[in-house]
Design a protein around this motif. Structure first.
Motif, PDB file in Angstrom:
ATOM      1  N   LEU A 145       0.862  -1.214   0.063  1.00  0.00           N
ATOM      2  CA  LEU A 145      -0.079  -0.123   0.051  1.00  0.00           C
ATOM      3  C   LEU A 145       0.844   1.216   0.108  1.00  0.00           C
ATOM      4  O   LEU A 145       1.771   1.350   0.839  1.00  0.00           O
ATOM      5  CB  LEU A 145      -0.822  -0.021   1.183  1.00  0.00           C
ATOM      6  N   ALA A 148       0.589   4.662   2.954  1.00  0.00           N
ATOM      7  CA  ALA A 148      -0.125   4.230   3.965  1.00  0.00           C
ATOM      8  C   ALA A 148      -0.779   4.830   4.938  1.00  0.00           C
ATOM      9  O   ALA A 148      -1.486   4.184   5.819  1.00  0.00           O
ATOM     10  CB  ALA A 148       0.746   2.706   4.498  1.00  0.00           C
ATOM     11  N   ILE A 154      -4.968   3.924   5.353  1.00  0.00           N
ATOM     12  CA  ILE A 154      -5.386   3.484   6.555  1.00  0.00           C
ATOM     13  C   ILE A 154      -6.631   2.482   6.208  1.00  0.00           C
ATOM     14  O   ILE A 154      -6.693   1.657   7.006  1.00  0.00           O
ATOM     15  CB  ILE A 154      -5.565   4.515   7.665  1.00  0.00           C
ATOM     16  N   THR A 157      -5.568  -0.574   4.830  1.00  0.00           N
ATOM     17  CA  THR A 157      -4.715  -1.665   5.864  1.00  0.00           C
ATOM     18  C   THR A 157      -5.715  -2.242   6.637  1.00  0.00           C
ATOM     19  O   THR A 157      -5.669  -3.414   6.847  1.00  0.00           O
ATOM     20  CB  THR A 157      -3.928  -0.718   6.738  1.00  0.00           C
ATOM     21  N   GLN A 158      -6.735  -1.456   7.103  1.00  0.00           N
ATOM     22  CA  GLN A 158      -7.680  -2.262   8.034  1.00  0.00           C
ATOM     23  C   GLN A 158      -8.418  -3.177   7.212  1.00  0.00           C
ATOM     24  O   GLN A 158      -8.728  -4.322   7.615  1.00  0.00           O
ATOM     25  CB  GLN A 158      -8.863  -0.984   8.660  1.00  0.00           C
ATOM     26  N   LYS A 161      -6.037  -6.446   6.460  1.00  0.00           N
ATOM     27  CA  LYS A 161      -5.848  -7.180   7.679  1.00  0.00           C
ATOM     28  C   LYS A 161      -6.980  -8.100   7.965  1.00  0.00           C
ATOM     29  O   LYS A 161      -6.836  -9.341   8.366  1.00  0.00           O
ATOM     30  CB  LYS A 161      -5.376  -6.252   8.818  1.00  0.00           C
ATOM     31  N   VAL A 167       0.579  -7.153   4.849  1.00  0.00           N
ATOM     32  CA  VAL A 167       0.541  -5.655   4.657  1.00  0.00           C
ATOM     33  C   VAL A 167       2.045  -5.143   4.574  1.00  0.00           C
ATOM     34  O   VAL A 167       2.586  -5.033   5.873  1.00  0.00           O
ATOM     35  CB  VAL A 167      -0.297  -4.935   5.333  1.00  0.00           C
ATOM     36  N   GLY A 169       3.712  -1.173   3.991  1.00  0.00           N
ATOM     37  CA  GLY A 169       3.102  -0.066   3.435  1.00  0.00           C
ATOM     38  C   GLY A 169       4.028   1.191   3.248  1.00  0.00           C
ATOM     39  O   GLY A 169       4.908   0.913   4.219  1.00  0.00           O
ATOM     40  N   ILE A 179       1.425   3.839  11.183  1.00  0.00           N
ATOM     41  CA  ILE A 179       0.786   2.801  10.444  1.00  0.00           C
ATOM     42  C   ILE A 179       0.957   1.156  10.908  1.00  0.00           C
ATOM     43  O   ILE A 179       0.268   0.427  10.645  1.00  0.00           O
ATOM     44  CB  ILE A 179       1.479   2.859   9.059  1.00  0.00           C
ATOM     45  N   ARG A 180       2.062   0.950  11.792  1.00  0.00           N
ATOM     46  CA  ARG A 180       2.158  -0.237  12.520  1.00  0.00           C
ATOM     47  C   ARG A 180       0.964  -0.460  13.225  1.00  0.00           C
ATOM     48  O   ARG A 180       0.315  -1.483  13.474  1.00  0.00           O
ATOM     49  CB  ARG A 180       3.406  -0.409  13.272  1.00  0.00           C
ATOM     50  N   GLN A 182      -2.026   0.623  12.851  1.00  0.00           N
ATOM     51  CA  GLN A 182      -3.184   0.308  12.137  1.00  0.00           C
ATOM     52  C   GLN A 182      -3.229  -1.253  11.617  1.00  0.00           C
ATOM     53  O   GLN A 182      -4.140  -1.514  11.171  1.00  0.00           O
ATOM     54  CB  GLN A 182      -3.315   1.346  10.966  1.00  0.00           C
ATOM     55  N   VAL A 184       0.002  -2.512   9.400  1.00  0.00           N
ATOM     56  CA  VAL A 184       0.889  -2.425   8.502  1.00  0.00           C
ATOM     57  C   VAL A 184       1.872  -3.544   9.516  1.00  0.00           C
ATOM     58  O   VAL A 184       2.787  -3.069  10.243  1.00  0.00           O
ATOM     59  CB  VAL A 184       1.632  -1.368   7.984  1.00  0.00           C
TER      60      VAL A 184
END
Length: 332
Positions: A145, A148, A154, A157-158, A161, A167, A169, A179-180, A182, A184
């Motif tokens: 992504l 990200a 975001i 990502t959701q 997952k 993922v 990003g 982002i982790r 979220q 990633v």
């Protein structure tokens, strides 16, 4: 009512708050009192004169809002006066009131704020369409992504997952922790030279950067991989239109060879939600799948900043400078 108007093409200073008549409600339509309006990269490109689908200035842009139902047109069912809702708007979203077809409206769950709701119709519909509707993401697949930390990033990502994908990003290092959080699995510093060299091949890549990034993304696909191209943010340089930068970016766009694609078994998917929206005459095919995910609390929009209408220029600047982690919104 108050609206934010792009008075002419230019920098953030061309955005002005003006008074307009309240919109009238027709059959099958819903009038909404806007509590928050989403700001998208397309809005900024429209302000600069780089978005051909936008109306000519003076105009009001904005694709998504959250608020309460003020009036229901004849024939509308399943919605109530005073209900909290989100809606997609084909422009005119930067306003205290909007009128939209009932099919482009859905209830906003109580656990989400209006500001979060304003991130749903475009960002999450785009992410769902790219990953699931057209990208056919499968459990266990590997996804890249770009951007990200943005609103679509975001959202994607959701959704990825939830689909049990691995993922990767891209984001600047200062945003990696965010982002982790979220979901990633592997943050990537896209500013680092040669960042793509040690990466594994991907099943699906979401790319709204454009220019040479499309070629890099395509080369990172494995056989059977899908590149979803849904924007060209690299066209933008500075706060005003730069024709030279835009032309250079367009010239650096890859020209895909169908024979080579067939041989490599790779797919390139162009995604423009406005084109789909106009063709189907509703956002319903892409927002309906989000309802269950909202109820399950899979979707939790992140709001980077909320700005009153008279600070709309600051909202555009935050987005243009890539300082946001999540969605930027306007509030009347």
């Amino acid at each position: 009512m108050h609206v934010v108007v792009i008075t002419k093409h230019g920098g953030p200073d061309v955005l002005r708050v003006e008074d307009r008549a309240d919109p009238s409600t027709g059959a099958g339509e819903v009038r909404i009192g806007v509590a928050a309006a989403g700001v998208n990269f397309a809005d900024m490109m429209a302000r600069m004169g780089l978005y051909p689908d936008a109306p000519k200035p003076p105009c009001v842009v904005g694709y998504e809002v959250a608020g309460t139902v003020l009036e229901l047109g004849s024939g509308v069912q399943g919605l109530e006066h005073g209900q909290r809702v989100v809606a997609g708007t084909q422009f005119d979203g930067y306003a205290e009131q909007v009128v939209v077809p009932a099919g482009d409206v859905m209830a906003l769950p109580d656990h989400l704020t209006f500001e979060q709701g304003a991130a749903l119709p475009v960002n999450y519909a785009t992410a769902w369409a790219g990953l699931i509707g057209y990208g056919n993401l499968q459990p266990g697949e590997r996804v890249l992504l770009h951007a990200a930390a943005g609103g679509v990033g975001i959202a994607a990502t959701q959704i990825a997952k939830h689909r049990e994908a691995e993922v990767y990003g891209t984001a600047s290092p200062s945003k990696h922790e965010a982002i982790r959080a979220q979901g990633v699995d592997h943050p990537i510093d896209y500013r680092s030279a040669g960042w793509e060299r040690e990466l594994p091949p991907f099943d699906l890549i979401m790319d709204a950067i454009g220019g040479p990034s499309f070629r890099t993304s395509y080369d990172l696909l494995r056989p059977g991989g899908r590149l979803v191209a849904f924007g060209a943010s690299s066209l933008v340089s500075g706060q005003r239109r730069n024709v030279l930068t835009a032309a250079r970016t367009v010239l650096r766009m890859p020209r895909f060879n169908l024979i080579r694609q067939m041989s490599q078994s790779k797919a390139v998917i162009g995604l423009n939600m406005l084109s789909l929206w106009k063709d189907r005459e509703t956002l319903e095919p892409w927002i309906t799948p989000l309802r269950g995910l909202m109820d399950e609390r899979v979707l939790e929009p992140v709001v980077a900043g909320a700005f009153p209408f008279d600070r709309a220029g600051e909202a555009h600047t935050m987005l243009q400078e890539r300082r946001n982690v999540g969605k930027v919104v306007l509030t009347p």
